[in-house]
Scaffold this motif. Structure first.
Motif, PDB file in Angstrom:
ATOM      1  N   MET A   1     -30.835 -31.059  51.638  1.00  0.00           N
ATOM      2  CA  MET A   1     -32.206 -30.708  52.010  1.00  0.00           C
ATOM      3  C   MET A   1     -33.243 -31.325  51.063  1.00  0.00           C
ATOM      4  SD  MET A   1     -31.580 -28.878  54.671  1.00  0.00           S
ATOM      5  CE  MET A   1     -33.138 -28.120  55.135  1.00  0.00           C
ATOM      6  N   GLY A  27     -26.565 -25.602  41.462  1.00  0.00           N
ATOM      7  CA  GLY A  27     -26.552 -24.480  42.396  1.00  0.00           C
ATOM      8  C   GLY A  27     -27.420 -23.340  41.874  1.00  0.00           C
ATOM      9  N   ALA A  28     -27.780 -22.444  42.785  1.00  0.00           N
ATOM     10  CA  ALA A  28     -28.618 -21.295  42.412  1.00  0.00           C
ATOM     11  C   ALA A  28     -27.916 -20.403  41.397  1.00  0.00           C
ATOM     12  CB  ALA A  28     -28.974 -20.498  43.659  1.00  0.00           C
ATOM     13  N   GLU A  29     -26.582 -20.462  41.388  1.00  0.00           N
ATOM     14  CA  GLU A  29     -25.821 -19.597  40.476  1.00  0.00           C
ATOM     15  C   GLU A  29     -25.804 -20.138  39.040  1.00  0.00           C
ATOM     16  OE1 GLU A  29     -24.687 -21.579  42.730  1.00  0.00           O
ATOM     17  OE2 GLU A  29     -22.978 -22.710  41.980  1.00  0.00           O
ATOM     18  N   ILE A  51     -34.154 -19.034  52.083  1.00  0.00           N
ATOM     19  CA  ILE A  51     -34.118 -19.131  53.546  1.00  0.00           C
ATOM     20  C   ILE A  51     -32.716 -19.556  53.952  1.00  0.00           C
ATOM     21  CG2 ILE A  51     -35.072 -20.278  55.582  1.00  0.00           C
ATOM     22  CD1 ILE A  51     -37.693 -20.604  53.988  1.00  0.00           C
ATOM     23  N   LEU A  52     -31.971 -18.623  54.499  1.00  0.00           N
ATOM     24  CA  LEU A  52     -30.616 -18.888  55.003  1.00  0.00           C
ATOM     25  C   LEU A  52     -29.755 -19.584  53.951  1.00  0.00           C
ATOM     26  CD1 LEU A  52     -31.650 -20.041  58.594  1.00  0.00           C
ATOM     27  CD2 LEU A  52     -30.904 -17.772  57.872  1.00  0.00           C
ATOM     28  N   THR A  53     -29.789 -19.072  52.745  1.00  0.00           N
ATOM     29  CA  THR A  53     -29.053 -19.688  51.647  1.00  0.00           C
ATOM     30  C   THR A  53     -28.093 -18.719  50.958  1.00  0.00           C
ATOM     31  OG1 THR A  53     -30.903 -21.180  51.232  1.00  0.00           O
ATOM     32  CG2 THR A  53     -29.325 -20.950  49.477  1.00  0.00           C
ATOM     33  N   SER A  56     -24.435 -18.760  51.537  1.00  0.00           N
ATOM     34  CA  SER A  56     -23.638 -19.941  51.161  1.00  0.00           C
ATOM     35  C   SER A  56     -23.372 -20.077  49.672  1.00  0.00           C
ATOM     36  CB  SER A  56     -24.355 -21.226  51.616  1.00  0.00           C
ATOM     37  OG  SER A  56     -24.532 -21.241  53.002  1.00  0.00           O
ATOM     38  N   ILE A  57     -24.020 -19.265  48.839  1.00  0.00           N
ATOM     39  CA  ILE A  57     -23.860 -19.490  47.398  1.00  0.00           C
ATOM     40  C   ILE A  57     -22.685 -18.678  46.842  1.00  0.00           C
ATOM     41  CG2 ILE A  57     -26.283 -20.071  47.094  1.00  0.00           C
ATOM     42  CD1 ILE A  57     -26.829 -17.383  45.952  1.00  0.00           C
ATOM     43  N   PRO A  58     -22.026 -19.204  45.793  1.00  0.00           N
ATOM     44  CA  PRO A  58     -20.932 -18.443  45.192  1.00  0.00           C
ATOM     45  C   PRO A  58     -21.475 -17.226  44.434  1.00  0.00           C
ATOM     46  CG  PRO A  58     -21.112 -20.656  44.199  1.00  0.00           C
ATOM     47  CD  PRO A  58     -22.237 -20.521  45.173  1.00  0.00           C
TER      48      PRO A  58
HETATM   49  C1  LIG Z   1     -27.450 -22.783  56.338  1.00  0.00           C
HETATM   50  S1  LIG Z   1     -28.057 -23.970  55.207  1.00  0.00           S
HETATM   51  C2  LIG Z   1     -29.752 -23.591  55.261  1.00  0.00           C
HETATM   52  C3  LIG Z   1     -30.601 -24.730  54.916  1.00  0.00           C
HETATM   53  C4  LIG Z   1     -32.113 -24.472  54.943  1.00  0.00           C
HETATM   54  N1  LIG Z   1     -32.483 -23.454  53.976  1.00  0.00           N
HETATM   55  C5  LIG Z   1     -32.586 -24.137  56.309  1.00  0.00           C
HETATM   56  O1  LIG Z   1     -33.012 -22.992  56.543  1.00  0.00           O
HETATM   57  O2  LIG Z   1     -32.536 -24.994  57.184  1.00  0.00           O
HETATM   58  C6  LIG Z   1     -27.443 -23.334  53.692  1.00  0.00           C
HETATM   59  C7  LIG Z   1     -28.023 -24.024  52.486  1.00  0.00           C
HETATM   60  O3  LIG Z   1     -27.465 -23.461  51.308  1.00  0.00           O
HETATM   61  C8  LIG Z   1     -27.419 -24.482  50.354  1.00  0.00           C
HETATM   62  N2  LIG Z   1     -26.474 -24.124  49.291  1.00  0.00           N
HETATM   63  C9  LIG Z   1     -25.131 -24.143  49.332  1.00  0.00           C
HETATM   64  N3  LIG Z   1     -24.610 -23.780  48.159  1.00  0.00           N
HETATM   65  C10 LIG Z   1     -25.676 -23.528  47.342  1.00  0.00           C
HETATM   66  C11 LIG Z   1     -25.778 -23.118  45.968  1.00  0.00           C
HETATM   67  N4  LIG Z   1     -24.690 -22.900  45.226  1.00  0.00           N
HETATM   68  N5  LIG Z   1     -27.011 -22.971  45.447  1.00  0.00           N
HETATM   69  C12 LIG Z   1     -28.125 -23.197  46.204  1.00  0.00           C
HETATM   70  N6  LIG Z   1     -28.082 -23.586  47.504  1.00  0.00           N
HETATM   71  C13 LIG Z   1     -26.866 -23.752  48.051  1.00  0.00           C
HETATM   72  C14 LIG Z   1     -26.946 -25.687  51.137  1.00  0.00           C
HETATM   73  O4  LIG Z   1     -27.281 -26.873  50.476  1.00  0.00           O
HETATM   74  C15 LIG Z   1     -27.706 -25.511  52.439  1.00  0.00           C
HETATM   75  O5  LIG Z   1     -28.919 -26.231  52.385  1.00  0.00           O
END
Ligand SMILES: C[S@@+](CC[C@H](N)C(=O)[O-])C[C@H]1O[C@@H](n2cnc3c(N)ncnc32)[C@H](O)[C@@H]1O
Length: 155
Positions: A1, A27-29, A51-53, A56-58
């Motif tokens: 993104m 990563g956010a973590e 937003i929808l994140t 997905s994060i650990p």
């Molecule tokens: C379902 S997508 C959503 C993308 C975007 N926020 C949207 O709404 O279209 C999940 C997002 O989580 C991000 N993501 C995955 N692991 C992450 C992490 N450890 N820290 C931060 N972001 C992460 C991915 O890169 C991906 O962009």
């Protein structure tokens, strides 16, 4: 993104060249890396947006807690729009059933994260402001049950 972030922030007048935009590749973590890029000991972060994140994060619960307690400044706000674990037992059962397969296919995304409750549970919020809302027109039995929220950290 990141490319998309650069595109929309540039349209709003922010850029890395001008020093008004910072995009981190961790990563956010990875709280220690995030903090290392911010002036300490009290980072001036006034808004955390997810937003929808969180799906997905650990270690999402620990990560949310650390971001709110260590990165967000007092008086700052958390804004989120997430698909979350349903309050309905039947829907939650199906979300838990599909999550192991779903997360393999969709990059670790889980259907069973009660992200809105995790955020509220961090505590220390200004009472009577913000809150959690649903998505207009979304049926209750949806596997992608969304919550939209805003919390303000007490000063
Ligand atoms: C379902 S997508 C959503 C993308 C975007 N926020 C949207 O709404 O279209 C999940 C997002 O989580 C991000 N993501 C995955 N692991 C992450 C992490 N450890 N820290 C931060 N972001 C992460 C991915 O890169 C991906 O962009």
């Amino acid at each position: 993104m990141h490319a998309e972030l650069r595109r929309v922030t540039s349209a709003a007048g922010y850029s890395e060249d001008a020093g008004t935009l910072l995009i981190l590749s961790c990563g956010a973590e990875d709280i220690s890396t995030i903090l290392s890029y911010l002036p300490g000991p009290h980072p001036p972060i006034d808004t955390l947006i997810s937003i929808l994140t969180i799906c997905s994060i650990p270690s999402p619960q620990a990560t949310i807690c650390a971001l709110i307690t260590e990165v967000l400044k007092p008086g700052g706000q958390v804004l989120f729009y997430e698909h979350v674990l349903s309050d309905r037992k039947d829907v939650a059962w199906w979300q838990r059933f599909w999550t192991p397969l779903w997360s393999i296919v969709f990059g670790g995304c889980r259907l069973d994260c009660p992200a809105h409750r995790w955020i509220e549970d961090v505590g220390g919020w200004v009472q009577g402001e913000g809150g959690v809302w649903g998505k207009e027109g979304e049926p209750e039995e949806h596997l992608f049950w969304h919550r939209v929220g805003r919390y303000i950290k007490a000063g």
